[in-house]
Scaffold this motif. Structure first.
Motif, PDB file in Angstrom:
ATOM      1  N   GLY A  85      30.889  38.625  21.333  1.00  8.54           N
ATOM      2  CA  GLY A  85      32.121  39.314  20.998  1.00  8.54           C
ATOM      3  C   GLY A  85      31.918  40.377  19.937  1.00  8.54           C
TER       4      GLY A  85
ATOM      5  N   TYR B 243      31.851  36.220  25.733  1.00 10.36           N
ATOM      6  CA  TYR B 243      32.717  35.563  24.749  1.00 10.36           C
ATOM      7  C   TYR B 243      33.564  36.614  24.040  1.00 10.36           C
ATOM      8  CZ  TYR B 243      34.155  32.702  20.749  1.00 10.36           C
ATOM      9  OH  TYR B 243      34.890  32.031  19.800  1.00 10.36           O
ATOM     10  N   SER B 244      34.882  36.408  23.986  1.00 13.42           N
ATOM     11  CA  SER B 244      35.807  37.310  23.302  1.00 13.42           C
ATOM     12  C   SER B 244      35.651  38.720  23.873  1.00 13.42           C
ATOM     13  CB  SER B 244      35.561  37.255  21.791  1.00 13.42           C
ATOM     14  OG  SER B 244      36.613  37.862  21.080  1.00 13.42           O
ATOM     15  N   MET B 245      35.305  39.727  23.058  1.00  9.28           N
ATOM     16  CA  MET B 245      35.146  41.076  23.605  1.00  9.28           C
ATOM     17  C   MET B 245      34.048  41.121  24.657  1.00  9.28           C
ATOM     18  SD  MET B 245      34.695  44.761  21.647  1.00  9.28           S
ATOM     19  CE  MET B 245      32.913  44.765  21.516  1.00  9.28           C
TER      20      MET B 245
ATOM     21  N   CYS C  37      33.953  39.344  27.121  1.00  5.83           N
ATOM     22  CA  CYS C  37      34.654  39.252  28.405  1.00  5.83           C
ATOM     23  C   CYS C  37      35.005  40.637  28.923  1.00  5.83           C
ATOM     24  CB  CYS C  37      35.930  38.428  28.266  1.00  5.83           C
ATOM     25  SG  CYS C  37      35.657  36.678  27.929  1.00  5.83           S
ATOM     26  N   TYR C  38      35.340  41.564  28.017  1.00  2.00           N
ATOM     27  CA  TYR C  38      35.632  42.927  28.444  1.00  2.00           C
ATOM     28  C   TYR C  38      34.361  43.557  29.021  1.00  2.00           C
ATOM     29  CZ  TYR C  38      39.239  42.340  24.720  1.00  2.00           C
ATOM     30  OH  TYR C  38      40.235  41.879  23.896  1.00  2.00           O
TER      31      TYR C  38
ATOM     32  N   GLY D 279      38.532  35.157  25.937  1.00  2.00           N
ATOM     33  CA  GLY D 279      38.655  36.608  25.883  1.00  2.00           C
ATOM     34  C   GLY D 279      39.226  37.239  27.128  1.00  2.00           C
TER      35      GLY D 279
ATOM     36  N   PRO E 293      44.123  39.430  26.256  1.00  2.00           N
ATOM     37  CA  PRO E 293      44.504  39.661  24.858  1.00  2.00           C
ATOM     38  C   PRO E 293      46.017  39.723  24.684  1.00  2.00           C
ATOM     39  CG  PRO E 293      43.707  41.689  25.858  1.00  2.00           C
ATOM     40  CD  PRO E 293      43.482  40.600  26.872  1.00  2.00           C
TER      41      PRO E 293
ATOM     42  N   SER F 153      37.134  47.924  21.598  1.00  2.00           N
ATOM     43  CA  SER F 153      38.044  46.804  21.827  1.00  2.00           C
ATOM     44  C   SER F 153      39.498  47.265  21.859  1.00  2.00           C
ATOM     45  CB  SER F 153      37.850  45.752  20.728  1.00  2.00           C
ATOM     46  OG  SER F 153      38.809  44.725  20.829  1.00  2.00           O
TER      47      SER F 153
ATOM     48  N   PHE G 218      43.765  35.041  22.233  1.00  2.00           N
ATOM     49  CA  PHE G 218      43.740  34.829  23.679  1.00  2.00           C
ATOM     50  C   PHE G 218      44.322  33.446  24.001  1.00  2.00           C
ATOM     51  CE2 PHE G 218      40.178  37.501  22.414  1.00  2.00           C
ATOM     52  CZ  PHE G 218      40.348  38.623  23.206  1.00  2.00           C
TER      53      PHE G 218
ATOM     54  N   HIS H 167      40.180  30.472  17.857  1.00  2.00           N
ATOM     55  CA  HIS H 167      39.337  31.478  18.491  1.00  2.00           C
ATOM     56  C   HIS H 167      37.860  31.292  18.158  1.00  2.00           C
ATOM     57  CE1 HIS H 167      38.348  35.158  20.527  1.00  2.00           C
ATOM     58  NE2 HIS H 167      37.800  35.666  19.445  1.00  2.00           N
TER      59      HIS H 167
END
Length: 296
Positions: free
Chosen positions: A38, A106-108, A110-111, A132, A135, A208, A240, A265
Motif C-alpha cells: 500500500g 494491499y490497500s493502495m 489493490c489499485y 483496499g 475506498p 491514490s 475500506f 486497516h
C-alpha cells in the motif's frame, strides 16, 4: 536473488521503461506470487506479517518490491499516477522473467493490481484484493488534508501523520489500551517513513487521491476481471469498510469475499485474524495458473 526474510537483504535493481529504478526481492521456488504494498508500505512488511514466509513454505516463488518513492527505489518528481504504479509492477515481473503470477495487493496495492489487470490481464492468473477494494470518503478527506498541508507547509507535520495513522490503523480495542497507543505512537514518531525523497510521499499520495476522486473502481472495469479473485476486508477498517467492499466484490465475476473480524486497516501487521493463512490457501488452490516464465 534469494534473501533472508528479516534482514536488510541485498535487492535486485529493476529499471522501468520510464527510467525509474526499483528495489525488488525474489525468494523461493514454484509458481510466482507478486506482493504489491500500500501507500508508503515497505515490502519488508510482507515478511514481518508472516505472509511471504508462509507462501515460500507452501512452495511458491515470492516476489516483492518497493514502489517508486520508497527507498531503495527512486523517487522521481511527483505527481505519480496509478498507471505509473502499474508500470512498476510490470517491470518487476519482466525483470524476474515471470510470464504470469498470482497477485496480492494491499490497500493502495489493490489499485495497482486492478491497473495491472487492465493493462496486461494475461500476466495475472489470480488476484487477492486485500483491505483496499472500495475506498470511502474518509480516504479522500485524509488525502485532501495531507496534500493541502504539503502545499501550505511543504510537508505533513509528523504529529499530524502520527495521529492520523493511529486513528486509522489500529482497531478500537487497541485504541483503548494506553500502553498499545503509546507504543505505536513511539514507533510511528521515530520512523522516517522509508521515503527516498519527499516527492515519493507526495507522488504516491497523488496517485491514490486521483484514483479515489475518479470514483474508482468502476463497475464496468470490475465486470471485466476474469481471474479467480479473493477480496478481504477488516471489520473496523475506516478506509475500506467491509460492507462496501463486499458490495463491490459482488461486481467481480465469481469473486469470494471474506471479512476478517477484530482488526482495523492496519490488521496486516497488528492482527488479529488469519489473513496469511487465507491468502496462502487461496494461492495454493490456484497454483496451477501461477507458474510462468518467459522464454528466451
Amino acid at each position: 536473488m534469494a534473501d533472508s526474510p528479516l534482514t536488510l537483504a541485498p535487492h535486485d535493481t529493476v529499471t522501468t521503461p520510464d527510467g525509474v529504478t526499483l528495489g525488488a526481492w525474489s525468494r523461493g521456488e514454484g509458481p510466482a506470487v507478486l506482493l504489491i504494498g500500500g501507500l508508503g508500505m515497505p515490502s519488508m512488511v510482507w515478511e514481518i506479517c508472516g505472509l511471504a514466509p508462509a507462501l515460500v513454505d507452501a512452495g511458491f516463488r515470492v516476489i516483492r518490491y518497493n514502489a517508486r518513492g520508497l527507498a531503495p527505489s527512486m523517487a522521481p518528481p511527483s505527481p505519480y499516477s496509478m498507471d505509473d504504479m502499474a508500470v512498476d509492477a510490470i517491470a518487476v515481473l519482466d525483470h524476474f522473467d515471470v510470464d504470469h503470477a498470482i497477485v496480492v495487493g494491499y490497500s493502495m496495492g489493490c489499485y495497482t493490481t486492478q491497473m495491472l489487470l487492465r493493462a496486461q490481464p494475461e500476466r495475472v492468473s489470480a488476484a487477492v484484493l486485500f483491505a483496499g477494494l472500495q475506498p470511502t470518503p474518509v480516504g479522500e478527506i485524509v488525502g485532501e488534508m495531507e496534500l493541502g498541508l504539503i502545499a501550505k507547509y511543504g510537508e505533513v507535520p509528523r504529529e499530524v501523520l502520527v495521529f492520523e495513522q493511529l486513528m486509522t490503523t489500529l482497531h478500537p480495542s487497541l485504541l483503548q489500551e494506553p500502553a498499545a497507543v503509546g507504543g505505536w505512537r513511539d514507533v510511528l514518531a521515530h520512523g522516517d517513513g522509508g521515503w527516498a525523497d519527499p516527492d515519493g510521499f507526495r507522488g504516491q499520495l497523488t496517485a491514490s487521491q486521483q484514483w479515489i476522486t475518479s470514483h474508482e473502481p468502476r463497475p464496468e472495469h470490475l465486470a471485466q476481471i476474469q481471474v479467480p479473485t479473493l477480496v478481504l476486508a477488516f471489520e473496523f477498517d475506516l478506509f475500506f469498510p467491509p460492507a462496501q467492499c463486499q458490495a463491490t466484490a459482488s461486481l467481480i465475476p465469481g469473486a469470494h469475499f471474506v471479512q476478517i473480524d477484530g482488526a482495523g486497516h492496519g490488521g496486516l501487521f497488528t492482527g488479529p485474524g488469519d489473513s496469511a493463512e487465507r491468502i496462502t490457501a487461496f494461492c495454493t488452490a490456484h497454483r496451477d495458473g501461477g507458474e510462468g516464465h518467459r522464454a528466451g
